[in-house]
Design a protein around this motif. Structure first.
Motif, PDB file in Angstrom:
ATOM      1  N   GLU A 222      -1.698   4.557  11.169  1.00  0.00           N
ATOM      2  CA  GLU A 222      -1.527   5.236   9.881  1.00  0.00           C
ATOM      3  C   GLU A 222      -2.885   5.770   9.430  1.00  0.00           C
ATOM      4  O   GLU A 222      -3.856   5.044   9.394  1.00  0.00           O
ATOM      5  CB  GLU A 222      -0.992   4.241   8.843  1.00  0.00           C
ATOM      6  CG  GLU A 222       0.311   3.581   9.254  1.00  0.00           C
ATOM      7  CD  GLU A 222       0.598   2.315   8.451  1.00  0.00           C
ATOM      8  OE1 GLU A 222       0.584   2.397   7.211  1.00  0.00           O
ATOM      9  OE2 GLU A 222       0.831   1.265   9.057  1.00  0.00           O
ATOM     10  N   HIS A 349      -4.617   2.012   9.394  1.00  0.00           N
ATOM     11  CA  HIS A 349      -3.928   0.793   9.838  1.00  0.00           C
ATOM     12  C   HIS A 349      -3.485   0.946  11.288  1.00  0.00           C
ATOM     13  O   HIS A 349      -2.741   1.855  11.619  1.00  0.00           O
ATOM     14  CB  HIS A 349      -2.718   0.512   8.950  1.00  0.00           C
ATOM     15  CG  HIS A 349      -3.104   0.227   7.527  1.00  0.00           C
ATOM     16  ND1 HIS A 349      -2.192  -0.061   6.547  1.00  0.00           N
ATOM     17  CD2 HIS A 349      -4.317   0.173   6.926  1.00  0.00           C
ATOM     18  CE1 HIS A 349      -2.816  -0.277   5.400  1.00  0.00           C
ATOM     19  NE2 HIS A 349      -4.112  -0.128   5.605  1.00  0.00           N
ATOM     20  N   ARG A 473       5.534  -8.398   2.649  1.00  0.00           N
ATOM     21  CA  ARG A 473       4.270  -7.748   2.993  1.00  0.00           C
ATOM     22  C   ARG A 473       3.123  -8.481   2.324  1.00  0.00           C
ATOM     23  O   ARG A 473       3.276  -9.050   1.269  1.00  0.00           O
ATOM     24  CB  ARG A 473       4.268  -6.315   2.473  1.00  0.00           C
ATOM     25  CG  ARG A 473       5.152  -5.398   3.244  1.00  0.00           C
ATOM     26  CD  ARG A 473       5.264  -4.086   2.498  1.00  0.00           C
ATOM     27  NE  ARG A 473       6.135  -3.194   3.244  1.00  0.00           N
ATOM     28  CZ  ARG A 473       5.702  -2.366   4.178  1.00  0.00           C
ATOM     29  NH1 ARG A 473       4.427  -2.312   4.483  1.00  0.00           N
ATOM     30  NH2 ARG A 473       6.529  -1.582   4.817  1.00  0.00           N
ATOM     31  N   GLU A 487      -0.629  -5.645  12.432  1.00  0.00           N
ATOM     32  CA  GLU A 487      -1.211  -4.470  11.789  1.00  0.00           C
ATOM     33  C   GLU A 487      -2.668  -4.794  11.438  1.00  0.00           C
ATOM     34  O   GLU A 487      -2.929  -5.580  10.535  1.00  0.00           O
ATOM     35  CB  GLU A 487      -0.394  -4.148  10.530  1.00  0.00           C
ATOM     36  CG  GLU A 487      -0.830  -2.876   9.847  1.00  0.00           C
ATOM     37  CD  GLU A 487       0.167  -2.438   8.761  1.00  0.00           C
ATOM     38  OE1 GLU A 487       1.349  -2.843   8.810  1.00  0.00           O
ATOM     39  OE2 GLU A 487      -0.253  -1.701   7.857  1.00  0.00           O
TER      40      GLU A 487
HETATM   41 MG    MG Z   1       1.944  -0.128   7.303  1.00  0.00          MG
END
Ligand code: MG
Ligand code: ADP
Length: 730
Positions: A222, A349, A473, A487
């Protein structure tokens, strides 16, 4: 009206720059996708069967390239490229500058004075020569022995880069010295993929999996970035030269209202994004998402994950095209990690996992992770690696720009830890406590396997229940398990992810090696295998437990707690530098053939050099801006005031202004002294330490006073576009 005033007028009069237009009505993206790539389908169409099959063996199975097929492949590539309007080819590589490099050679070959032929031979495809001394090598190459080679990487397909007046056939390559030392990012990364493959296969075999022939890491990156109107950016030498603002008072409104994240994308920005995506689509880069990010003027795009080597090449193309297309749309695209003080920084990321050639994700927990030995082993291997080599992982993302982000009470801290989520944390905890796996709930029919156990009920009859992920998350974690992948969030937005991936692959390979050896021995010794596996898992969990943290990584409590746990906190690049060449690192990278000792020393030198040079350029830019732009404006402001201030109260304003101007001049003098105090005879580590402790501090002090003066000076005189304008005008 000064230049800043004119820029603002131009933007607000809707005199907006438009880039190219994209229209999918004639050709849908389904037809256009990857049409500028010499991909497998095209290869099959255009290559003789034997050549095609041989090339596929190399690409898919990693077998050595048969040099005899190179001519046929080169000819087919050339013909295909010329049909698309290409005149040149280029070996494209990733030197240690952090960006990409390309040198274009024409296919043109003069023939008999008045005729020309198009030539591109197999040897030109396989190997190129380049002057290595003009790229950073960290002392690996002396200027007088400058030969360097680019070597074709067949596992990443060639592609076309079009320009308004033609096209270039681009061939992804590695870049090595005359003696075979890597001078680039790709070579060690491919070596690390190889190491990971070998060790993962050993683990799979000992667990009884004979099917899988090859294991590869997968990557989805990302990318965050800022867009600033070019008319404003052009008035800021800091943005033009170093990509971040060196001055700028905090605006009255920033991101406090949280009204930007996922907000409606402004039309002008959307037009830009669509063109970026169009170009990337032609290149077969599978862009999937786009959205507003947390800060005003900040955006993100992300592709679907791919095999890591391809994903990394695509990552470089994404950064390149973001910047190029931005120019067409009248924007400056900022990839810097911290373009604006006090405003969210940009990261990259890295979603990373390990997959097999038969399509299995080894980090997929399935609906009953506690019974999925293979998953538990691979997950534990990653946790052990991050725990043992937290310093290396931190080092892998070190840079002058990223120092402003990591550990600065925002997205990920400099302390490495892993967020596993409650389901996995519980499984590991129960394994530890009971020394046996425990079922965590009713087995459900699993749709996407990582979404199990519980469903979310919204409380409205017309909305069906939907499955919930088995962990929430945790955006504060630098290394989070997100369903079926890890991640790694600490990577900086401007960095080539290859460095981080190379280190991650190597440390995980080391853990898998350890695990494979233990299990192979247990098997050879005739131990009860399931017991041996469980015992090993418990031992591993006990070892890496300190690295697991599901709480708030930004909190002060975590800082203290992590110290109690003995986790390293390398706050900046200079702290990280020694890690690269420690005896343990030399041993580790040598063992898996990823970096030789001299390559590590070279890289350390380059990292230090780039760090120092970056700060030197920033300091020089600051001096220039403060002396030639800001001070004259402030003095003009003072002159204007002098004639009109009459009462004692009014004169207080002038006195304060005078004080601040004095402070500013002192700050300039101090920074100048620091810069000229840099000694060339000291070691690079000492030099980097000096830049961090003296130059950066003097820069900071000067900035504080200039930002204060910005708040006191006639706005019509202030030459630099303000934060409010940079962040909100488009
Ligand atoms: Mg993400
Ligand atoms: P999240 O919402 O947790 O960020 P997404 O599904 O949006 O997850 O994915 C983020 C990125 O992770 C995307 O680039 C996606 O392709 C990538 N990704 C998904 N699965 C994998 C995998 N197995 N290996 C590597 N990357 C993956």
């Amino acid at each position: 009206m000064n230049a800043r005033g004119k820029a603002i007028e131009s933007i607000s009069s809707k005199n907006t720059v438009r880039g190219g237009t994209v229209d999918y009505r004639e050709h849908s993206f389904v037809d256009l996708y990857a049409t500028h790539v010499f991909h497998e389908g095209i290869q099959q169409q255009r290559l003789p069967v034997k050549v095609f099959e041989s090339l596929q063996q190399t690409i898919k199975k990693g077998e050595e390239l048969d040099r005899n097929i190179a001519d046929a492949v080169a000819t087919a590539m050339r013909d295909w490229a010329m049909e698309h309007g290409a005149t040149h080819y280029s070996h494209w590589f990733q030197p240690l500058t952090g960006s990409t490099a390309e040198k274009h050679d024409s296919f043109l070959s003069p023939h008999e004075e008045t005729r020309a032929l198009a030539r591109f031979s197999g040897s030109e495809l396989i190997r190129g020569e380049s002057d290595a001394s003009s790229f950073p090598s960290g002392g690996l190459r002396a200027t007088f022995e400058a030969r360097g080679y680019t070597a074709w990487d067949p596992s990443s397909p060639a592609f076309l880069l079009k320009n308004p007046n033609g096209a270039t056939l681009v061939i992804p390559t590695m870049f090595v010295s005359w003696t075979g030392e890597s001078l680039d990012q790709k070579t060690p990364m491919l070596r690390s993929m190889d190491a990971l493959n070998r060790q993962a296969l050993r683990v799979l075999r000992v667990l009884g999996n004979m099917r899988v022939a090859r294991v590869e890491c997968t990557l989805g990156v990302e990318q965050e970035y800022f867009l600033v109107d070019k008319r404003l950016a052009a008035l800021r030498p800091d943005l033009m030269v170093v990509g971040r603002t060196l001055f700028g008072a905090r605006p009255s409104k920033g991101q406090e209202l949280d009204d930007n994240y996922f907000g409606a994308i402004p039309e002008r920005v959307l037009a830009f994004m669509a063109e970026v995506e169009y170009e990337l689509m032609l290149l077969g880069v599978p862009i999937k998402t786009r959205h507003n990010e947390v800060a005003p003027g900040q955006y993100e795009l992300a592709p679907t994950f791919e095999s890591t080597n391809l994903a990394l090449d695509h990552q470089m193309l994404i950064m390149q095209l973001l910047q190029q297309v931005a120019q067409r749309h009248g924007f400056l695209c900022l990839l810097h990690e911290k373009p604006f003080a006090g405003v969210n920084g940009s990261g990259k990321h890295n979603n990373w996992s390990i997959g097999t050639d038969d399509g299995e994700n080894l980090l997929e927990p399935g609906s009953t992770p506690e019974r999925n030995t293979q998953f538990l082993i691979f997950c534990a291997a990653v946790c052990r690696a991050v725990h043992r080599h937290a310093e290396l992982l931190r080092l892998s993302v070190a840079s002058a720009g990223n120092d402003f982000r990591l550990g600065a009470a925002e997205a990920p801290p400099a302390i490495m830890s892993i967020h596993l989520g409650h389901v996995l944390s519980n499984i590991f905890q129960l394994l530890l406590e009971n020394d046996k796996p425990v079922a965590t709930g009713k087995k459900t029919r699993s749709r996407r396997n990582s979404e199990v156990e519980v469903s979310v009920h919204i409380g409205l009859p017309m909305i069906p229940r939907f499955p919930r992920h088995n962990g929430d998350r945790n955006r504060t974690s630098p290394f989070a398990f997100t369903g079926n992948k890890f991640e790694f969030r600490a990577v900086g937005s401007s960095q080539n992810s290859s460095g981080a991936v190379t280190i991650l692959n190597t440390i995980v390979a080391e853990s898998l090696d350890f695990i494979a050896t233990r299990l192979e021995t247990a098997k050879a010794d005739g131990e009860d295998f399931p017991t041996a596996v469980r015992r090993l898992l418990v031992e591993l969990i006990r070892e890496f437990q300190p690295i697991l943290f599901d709480g708030d990584n930004y909190s002060l409590e975590w800082l203290e707690e992590s110290q109690r746990r003995g986790l390293p906190n390398l706050r900046n690049t200079v702290d990280c530098l020694p890690v690269l060449t420690s005896p343990e690192s030399v041993e580790l990278f040598g063992k898996y053939g990823v970096y030789s000792a001299s390559e590590l020393h070279g890289r350390q030198e380059i990292l230090a050099e780039i760090y120092c040079t970056t700060i030197a350029i920033e300091a020089a830019t600051m001096l220039k801006m403060s002396q030639t732009m800001i001070l004259p404006a402030v003095l003009q402001h003072k002159a204007n005031l002098q004639n009109v201030l009459t009462t004692p109260v009014q004169k207080k304003v002038l006195r304060e202004l005078d004080e601040k101007i004095d402070l500013m001049i002192t700050g300039i003098e101090k920074l100048k002294a620091c810069v000229s105090g840099v000694r060339s005879e000291v070691s690079l580590l000492e030099k980097a330490t000096y830049y961090r402790d003296s130059v950066l501090s003097a820069m900071y002090a000067l900035r504080v006073i200039v930002d204060y003066l910005e708040g006191m000076t006639d706005d019509g005189l202030w030459p630099l576009p303000s934060y409010l304008e940079l962040l909100f005008m488009r």
